[in-house]
Scaffold this motif. Structure first.
Motif: not given
Length: 215
Positions: A98-108, A112-118
């Motif tokens: 739920x937290x990740x969905x919230x952050x994605x919605x906020x970014x959209x 804002x740009x989104x990136x991922x690192x592993x």
């Protein structure tokens, strides 16, 4: 493509060269991270309990099912650990979906740009606060020796917690604040960046120039 269940099976398989290469990469990563120190068996302190170890082999695939790489891990037999002697707490938080969905919605919403690192070889970066001794796995030339672990290793009961403590200290040093509703979300008022952590997967939201600076 069958995944070997032991070192012996890996060396007897048709892909033995690939598994051997994966094992060399894993061993080198451990050496680079200074995960352990070697000690002669005769010098093992009296009363210390040894944890076993083994090789674990995995075929990593892309989303289309094609083989991406062969992966080998040295894994501690954590089931042989004793609470209070070579581990205490084991719980490590992970972000809620739920937290990740919230952050994605906020970014959209904010554009804002989104990136991922592993993070590669994740658990090898965690610091141990308990003394752990381990028998070496086969094939790395350490017969007659035991290993004192200086950092966490896959399979140890406290490995996820040790990794999270090490990882969360980095954004804290940069002035990030951990959210009260989810300890795996870090927000920076200085960089205007949000970091979401799920074990070794890190999602970052913010301006590209700011994200590069933080990374």
């Amino acid at each position: 493509m069958a995944e070997p269940q032991s070192y012996k099976e890996a060396m007897a398989s048709l892909d033995s060269d690939a598994w051997q290469h994966a094992m060399m990469e894993e061993h080198q990563a451990i050496m680079d991270a200074s995960v352990w120190e070697e000690v002669e068996i005769k010098d093992l302190p009296v009363g210390r309990k040894l944890v076993g170890s083994r090789w674990v082999f995995k075929v990593k695939r892309n989303s289309d099912g094609c083989v991406e790489r062969f992966e080998a891990r040295i894994v501690a037999k954590g089931y042989s650990q004793v609470e209070g002697i070579n581990y205490d707490e084991t719980f490590a938080p992970v972000t809620r979906y739920d937290s990740l969905r919230l952050i994605i919605a906020l970014a959209l919403h904010l554009g804002l740009d989104m990136s991922q690192a592993d993070i590669k070889s994740t658990f090898l970066n965690g610091d141990l606060n308990k003394e752990v001794w381990m028998m070496p796995p086969p094939s790395i030339g350490l017969d007659g020796k035991v290993l004192r672990l200086l950092k966490s290793l896959y399979g140890l009961k406290q490995a996820p917690l040790a990794w999270f403590e090490r990882l969360s200290s980095a954004p804290a040093e940069l002035g990030f604040l951990s959210c009260s509703f989810d300890p795996c979300i870090f927000i920076s008022p200085n960089y205007n960046i949000i970091i979401v952590v799920y074990v070794d997967d890190i999602t970052t939201v913010g301006r590209k120039s700011h994200v590069r600076k933080v990374y």
